[in-house]
Scaffold this motif. Structure first.
Motif, short mmCIF file in Angstrom:
data_model
loop_
_atom_site.label_atom_id
_atom_site.label_comp_id
_atom_site.label_asym_id
_atom_site.label_seq_id
_atom_site.Cartn_x
_atom_site.Cartn_y
_atom_site.Cartn_z
N SER A 250 0.81 -1.23 0.00
CA SER A 250 0.00 0.00 0.00
C SER A 250 0.84 1.28 0.00
O SER A 250 1.97 1.30 0.49
N THR A 251 0.26 2.33 -0.58
CA THR A 251 0.87 3.66 -0.61
C THR A 251 0.21 4.55 0.44
O THR A 251 -1.02 4.59 0.53
N HIS A 252 1.02 5.25 1.21
CA HIS A 252 0.52 6.21 2.19
C HIS A 252 1.02 7.60 1.83
O HIS A 252 2.01 7.75 1.11
N ILE A 253 0.32 8.61 2.34
CA ILE A 253 0.67 10.00 2.04
C ILE A 253 1.02 10.72 3.34
O ILE A 253 0.25 10.68 4.31
N PHE A 254 2.16 11.38 3.35
CA PHE A 254 2.61 12.16 4.50
C PHE A 254 2.67 13.64 4.11
O PHE A 254 2.79 13.97 2.93
N TRP A 255 2.57 14.50 5.11
CA TRP A 255 2.71 15.93 4.85
C TRP A 255 3.88 16.50 5.65
O TRP A 255 4.21 16.02 6.73
N ILE A 256 4.52 17.52 5.06
CA ILE A 256 5.66 18.18 5.69
C ILE A 256 5.46 19.69 5.58
O ILE A 256 5.26 20.22 4.48
N ASP A 257 5.50 20.38 6.69
CA ASP A 257 5.41 21.84 6.72
C ASP A 257 6.77 22.40 6.30
O ASP A 257 7.76 22.23 7.02
N LEU A 258 6.85 23.05 5.15
CA LEU A 258 8.13 23.53 4.66
C LEU A 258 8.68 24.71 5.45
O LEU A 258 9.86 25.04 5.33
N LYS A 259 7.84 25.35 6.24
CA LYS A 259 8.36 26.40 7.14
C LYS A 259 9.15 25.76 8.28
O LYS A 259 10.08 26.35 8.80
N ASN A 260 8.75 24.55 8.65
CA ASN A 260 9.44 23.78 9.68
C ASN A 260 9.19 22.29 9.42
O ASN A 260 8.20 21.74 9.89
N PRO A 261 10.07 21.63 8.66
CA PRO A 261 9.84 20.23 8.29
C PRO A 261 9.74 19.26 9.45
O PRO A 261 9.24 18.14 9.27
N LEU A 262 10.19 19.68 10.65
CA LEU A 262 10.05 18.80 11.82
C LEU A 262 8.58 18.73 12.26
O LEU A 262 8.22 17.89 13.08
N ARG A 263 7.77 19.59 11.70
CA ARG A 263 6.32 19.53 11.90
C ARG A 263 5.75 18.77 10.71
O ARG A 263 5.72 19.28 9.58
N ASN A 264 5.31 17.53 10.94
CA ASN A 264 4.87 16.68 9.84
C ASN A 264 3.90 15.62 10.37
O ASN A 264 3.72 15.48 11.58
N GLY A 265 3.29 14.89 9.48
CA GLY A 265 2.35 13.86 9.88
C GLY A 265 1.87 13.05 8.70
O GLY A 265 2.38 13.18 7.59
N MET A 266 0.87 12.19 8.94
CA MET A 266 0.31 11.33 7.88
C MET A 266 -1.08 11.81 7.51
O MET A 266 -1.90 12.11 8.36
#
Length: 268
Positions: A250-266
């Motif tokens: 399966s393929t999953h999608i994650f998001w990354i905040d480019l202002k602060n990549p340490l802020r991320n999730g699924m």
């Protein structure tokens, strides 16, 4: 005579088979020379001296033996004192070296928004046989490496040289994002693109490294959301734990905040 003819036909069939095999590998994106042989018994820390910057001898940290490396042209970043130096694998052929490409992209202007780059504030470097990156600080004359062992680096996002903006607000980035095959996850003694591909965040000095996508995933591609300044990462999960990705997984999608990549999730 019949025996000679049979041997001749066998050689032709073998040659055609090898040719088809090479074509299959090329078609499927598998480059034989873009691979590192993993020596599990090797504990070498430094494998070669390559060049110097301001009398600092470059030594490529590694634990894989018999790997010839060389630096390429320095990558200028938008962070004034911070430079990147690509370290490439090369082969010796009759005392000469074979060149491997290093492509730097500045993405085309998008008429739908103000972004000059695919990811505002970030430039992209694409690696082929790129086995490490060195970070050099011109202010304190310090040199350090992104990875302790050779890896196959696919892409590097770094602060763009030209100023970019989002809704007329400057897009200032102070980090690097690196996608890389850095572990022989399928345990075939080769480090290739068949292994799981990771995505890492590095701070501006390339000292602190954080894995963005979980270890049991392999990064496939990304998508930029200009309204939210978010990058979506599409990654396949190694569901059967064999260290490689197969179509049914399966393929999953994650998001990354480019202002602060340490802020991320699924997302999914």
């Amino acid at each position: 005579m019949k025996k000679q003819i049979l041997i001749f036909l066998t050689l032709i069939l073998f040659s055609l088979s090898c040719k088809r095999d090479d074509e299959f590998k090329r078609y499927n994106g598998f480059k034989k020379d873009e691979a590192i042989v993993v020596d599990t018994n090797d504990t070498t820390e430094v494998i070669s001296t390559t060049d110097s910057i301001n009398n600092n001898v470059l030594q490529v940290s590694a634990s894989f033996s018999q790997l010839n490396t060389k630096p390429s042209e320095i990558i200028i970043t938008g962070a004034k004192e911070h430079k990147l130096l690509p370290i490439y694998k090369f082969k010796k052929v009759n005392s000469n070296t074979t060149a491997f490409r290093n492509e730097l992209y500045s993405w085309s202007y998008d008429s739908n928004n103000e972004n000059n780059f695919y990811l505002p504030g970030l430039d992209l470097s694409y690696g082929y046989n790129l086995v490490n990156l060195a970070h050099y600080n011109t202010l304190n004359n310090q040199l350090n490496y992104f990875f302790k062992k050779p890896a196959l680096i696919k892409t590097i996002y770094y602060p763009s040289v030209e100023q970019d903006s989002i809704d007329k607000v400057p897009a200032i980035r102070n980090y690097y994002l690196v996608s890389v095959n850095d572990e022989d996850t399928n345990k075939d003694t080769l480090l290739t693109k068949k292994d799981l591909r990771r995505l890492y965040y590095f701070d501006l000095n390339a000292i602190n490294k954080t894995l963005i996508i979980p270890l049991d995933y392999s990064v496939k591609h990304s998508q930029y959301d200009s309204k939210s300044d978010i990058m979506y990462i599409y990654a396949k999960k190694d569901e059967n734990k064999n260290g490689m990705i197969e179509k049914p997984e399966s393929t999953h999608i994650f998001w990354i905040d480019l202002k602060n990549p340490l802020r991320n999730g699924m997302v999914y």
